[in-house]
Design a protein around this motif. Structure first.
Motif, PDB file in Angstrom:
ATOM      1  N   ALA A   4      53.430  65.757  37.164  1.00  0.00           N
ATOM      2  CA  ALA A   4      53.014  66.366  35.896  1.00  0.00           C
ATOM      3  C   ALA A   4      52.995  65.344  34.773  1.00  0.00           C
ATOM      4  CB  ALA A   4      53.961  67.515  35.549  1.00  0.00           C
ATOM      5  N   ALA A   5      53.966  64.412  34.789  1.00  0.00           N
ATOM      6  CA  ALA A   5      53.981  63.380  33.756  1.00  0.00           C
ATOM      7  C   ALA A   5      52.812  62.419  33.911  1.00  0.00           C
ATOM      8  CB  ALA A   5      55.307  62.622  33.810  1.00  0.00           C
ATOM      9  N   VAL A   6      52.468  62.081  35.166  1.00  0.00           N
ATOM     10  CA  VAL A   6      51.338  61.179  35.399  1.00  0.00           C
ATOM     11  C   VAL A   6      50.025  61.830  34.964  1.00  0.00           C
ATOM     12  CG1 VAL A   6      49.990  60.017  37.188  1.00  0.00           C
ATOM     13  CG2 VAL A   6      52.486  59.914  37.248  1.00  0.00           C
ATOM     14  N   LEU A   7      49.890  63.121  35.270  1.00  0.00           N
ATOM     15  CA  LEU A   7      48.672  63.843  34.898  1.00  0.00           C
ATOM     16  C   LEU A   7      48.653  64.251  33.431  1.00  0.00           C
ATOM     17  CD1 LEU A   7      48.253  66.145  38.039  1.00  0.00           C
ATOM     18  CD2 LEU A   7      47.089  63.992  37.545  1.00  0.00           C
ATOM     19  N   ARG A   8      49.777  64.031  32.751  1.00  0.00           N
ATOM     20  CA  ARG A   8      49.890  64.353  31.328  1.00  0.00           C
ATOM     21  C   ARG A   8      49.597  65.837  31.054  1.00  0.00           C
ATOM     22  NH1 ARG A   8      47.048  59.095  28.357  1.00  0.00           N
ATOM     23  NH2 ARG A   8      48.459  57.520  29.256  1.00  0.00           N
ATOM     24  N   LEU A   9      50.252  66.689  31.844  1.00  0.00           N
ATOM     25  CA  LEU A   9      50.093  68.123  31.648  1.00  0.00           C
ATOM     26  C   LEU A   9      50.876  68.556  30.419  1.00  0.00           C
ATOM     27  CD1 LEU A   9      50.548  69.419  35.320  1.00  0.00           C
ATOM     28  CD2 LEU A   9      48.419  68.862  34.141  1.00  0.00           C
ATOM     29  N   ASN A  10      50.269  69.400  29.626  1.00  0.00           N
ATOM     30  CA  ASN A  10      51.018  69.938  28.490  1.00  0.00           C
ATOM     31  C   ASN A  10      51.973  71.018  28.974  1.00  0.00           C
ATOM     32  OD1 ASN A  10      49.490  72.366  28.792  1.00  0.00           O
ATOM     33  ND2 ASN A  10      47.859  71.487  27.541  1.00  0.00           N
ATOM     34  N   GLN A  11      52.722  71.602  28.053  1.00  0.00           N
ATOM     35  CA  GLN A  11      53.753  72.555  28.438  1.00  0.00           C
ATOM     36  C   GLN A  11      53.168  73.797  29.104  1.00  0.00           C
ATOM     37  OE1 GLN A  11      57.028  72.122  28.376  1.00  0.00           O
ATOM     38  NE2 GLN A  11      56.731  70.046  27.568  1.00  0.00           N
ATOM     39  N   ILE A  12      52.039  74.271  28.599  1.00  0.00           N
ATOM     40  CA  ILE A  12      51.430  75.460  29.189  1.00  0.00           C
ATOM     41  C   ILE A  12      50.909  75.164  30.589  1.00  0.00           C
ATOM     42  CG2 ILE A  12      49.566  77.146  28.946  1.00  0.00           C
ATOM     43  CD1 ILE A  12      49.796  76.869  25.948  1.00  0.00           C
ATOM     44  N   GLU A  13      50.248  74.029  30.772  1.00  0.00           N
ATOM     45  CA  GLU A  13      49.751  73.656  32.097  1.00  0.00           C
ATOM     46  C   GLU A  13      50.905  73.411  33.065  1.00  0.00           C
ATOM     47  OE1 GLU A  13      45.575  71.398  30.872  1.00  0.00           O
ATOM     48  OE2 GLU A  13      47.454  70.249  31.034  1.00  0.00           O
ATOM     49  N   PHE A  14      51.968  72.788  32.573  1.00  0.00           N
ATOM     50  CA  PHE A  14      53.136  72.566  33.433  1.00  0.00           C
ATOM     51  C   PHE A  14      53.758  73.887  33.858  1.00  0.00           C
ATOM     52  CE2 PHE A  14      57.746  71.909  33.897  1.00  0.00           C
ATOM     53  CZ  PHE A  14      57.743  70.997  34.939  1.00  0.00           C
ATOM     54  N   PHE A  15      53.768  74.865  32.957  1.00  0.00           N
ATOM     55  CA  PHE A  15      54.359  76.172  33.271  1.00  0.00           C
ATOM     56  C   PHE A  15      53.559  76.887  34.354  1.00  0.00           C
ATOM     57  CE2 PHE A  15      54.566  80.772  32.496  1.00  0.00           C
ATOM     58  CZ  PHE A  15      55.931  80.985  32.642  1.00  0.00           C
ATOM     59  N   TRP A  16      52.225  76.904  34.228  1.00  0.00           N
ATOM     60  CA  TRP A  16      51.395  77.669  35.154  1.00  0.00           C
ATOM     61  C   TRP A  16      51.153  76.942  36.472  1.00  0.00           C
ATOM     62  CZ3 TRP A  16      50.770  82.609  34.686  1.00  0.00           C
ATOM     63  CH2 TRP A  16      50.786  83.213  33.414  1.00  0.00           C
ATOM     64  N   LYS A  17      51.033  75.616  36.439  1.00  0.00           N
ATOM     65  CA  LYS A  17      50.642  74.872  37.635  1.00  0.00           C
ATOM     66  C   LYS A  17      51.817  74.297  38.421  1.00  0.00           C
ATOM     67  CE  LYS A  17      46.111  73.551  35.780  1.00  0.00           C
ATOM     68  NZ  LYS A  17      45.187  72.435  35.464  1.00  0.00           N
TER      69      LYS A  17
END
Length: 302
Positions: free
Chosen positions: A204-217
């Motif tokens: 998730a850090a490499v893909l630079r997911l935001n908090q919402i994307e990290f929560f759902w994915k």
């Protein structure tokens, strides 16, 4: 006179061409006509294996119950006596003869409506707060001890507080369901969030997911088996709590029916109501388990 030059003659034998490789022959197997029958037989055996043992066990229990309670002076009614006294509750669960004289089917639906509201709120709040507690170390240190204390309070101990706060029986019963079902959902969600593999967080850090994307994915799929375990425990506790709460708050729910039948010395009606309660609780558990299997693709515990 000079001799003519001799030409070199190739005396080697001609090389025969290599034989062509034989083509691989693949046998075509036709599906036998009996394949459909074999599948039906397999399914029939599976269903029989799942259904016949419980039915045999139930038959043995009813037989022993009949033998023990058919004697004169028995304190509990036998199965045959229950059928004679309360067969109408089984054959016609949705009759309406008045505001309070209704079938057990309507009473169960009334209780389920309260459970749906209280349990739905518990699921939403439990997953949200559990996510915060599992994701934040400071939130876990501050809230977890309080949650561990509150979850040990019996459900009916909350009823006087809820009656004093809401001044009405229906929201009080819903609050008791909510406060009873939320703890396993909240705790299991927080445990699932804390057990997310570090590799997932690195991706998730490499893909630079935001908090919402990290929560759902990342967060929800990883913690889904834990969340559904809490949901299954919570729905059972919610169904237990509504029956106990309705005994004290009144109304037309299944819990008040049992209390009213006890006051009227109708033990057969109570036994039929217990069968309804157990059957509905089993169906609720199976529904949550089936949903968990679909969402988690079989990774949730059955």
């Amino acid at each position: 006179m000079s001799r003519p030059a001799l030409r070199a003659v190739d005396t080697a034998e001609p090389v025969a061409p290599a034989p062509a490789p034989k083509a691989e022959v693949i046998a075509l197997t036709l599906k036998p006509k009996s394949a459909g029958l074999d599948w039906l037989k397999t399914r029939a055996v599976a269903v029989a294996t799942a259904v016949i043992p419980p039915l045999l066990t139930l038959a043995v229990i009813l037989l022993v119950w009949e033998i023990l309670c058919a004697k004169p002076g028995a304190t509990l009614p036998s199965p045959s006596q229950v059928w004679r006294d309360a067969s109408d509750l089984i054959l016609d669960p949705f009759f309406v003869n008045g505001s309070q004289d209704i079938g057990l089917g309507w009473r169960v639906l009334t209780s389920l409506q309260r459970v749906a509201i209280g349990y739905g709120l518990a699921a939403l709040v439990g997953i949200a707060v559990g996510t915060i507690v599992g994701q934040s170390t400071w939130a876990m240190r501050g809230l977890d001890p309080i949650f561990q204390v509150l979850r040990t309070v019996p459900p009916l101990a909350w009823l006087p507080i809820s009656l004093a706060a809401f001044r009405d029986a229906n929201p009080s019963a819903i609050f008791v369901i909510f406060i009873t079902a939320i703890w396993p959902i909240l705790i299991n969600t927080s445990v699932g969030i804390r057990n997310i593999p570090q590799d997932y967080r690195n991706v998730a850090a490499v893909l630079r997911l935001n908090q919402i994307e990290f929560f759902w994915k990342i967060m929800l799929p990883s913690a889904a088996p834990y969340i559904f375990t809490g949901l299954r425990i919570g729905v059972g506790l919610a169904w237990l709590a509504i029956v106990a709460a309705e005994m004290l708050t009144g109304g037309v729910g299944i819990g008040f029916f049992i209390w009213d039948a006890w006051n009227s010395s109708k033990l057969s009606d109570i036994i039929i109501a217990l069968v309804y309660i157990g059957s509905v609780g089993f169906i609720l558990d199976r529904l949550i388990a089936g949903l968990a299997t679909i969402v988690t693709r079989g990774t949730a515990a059955n």
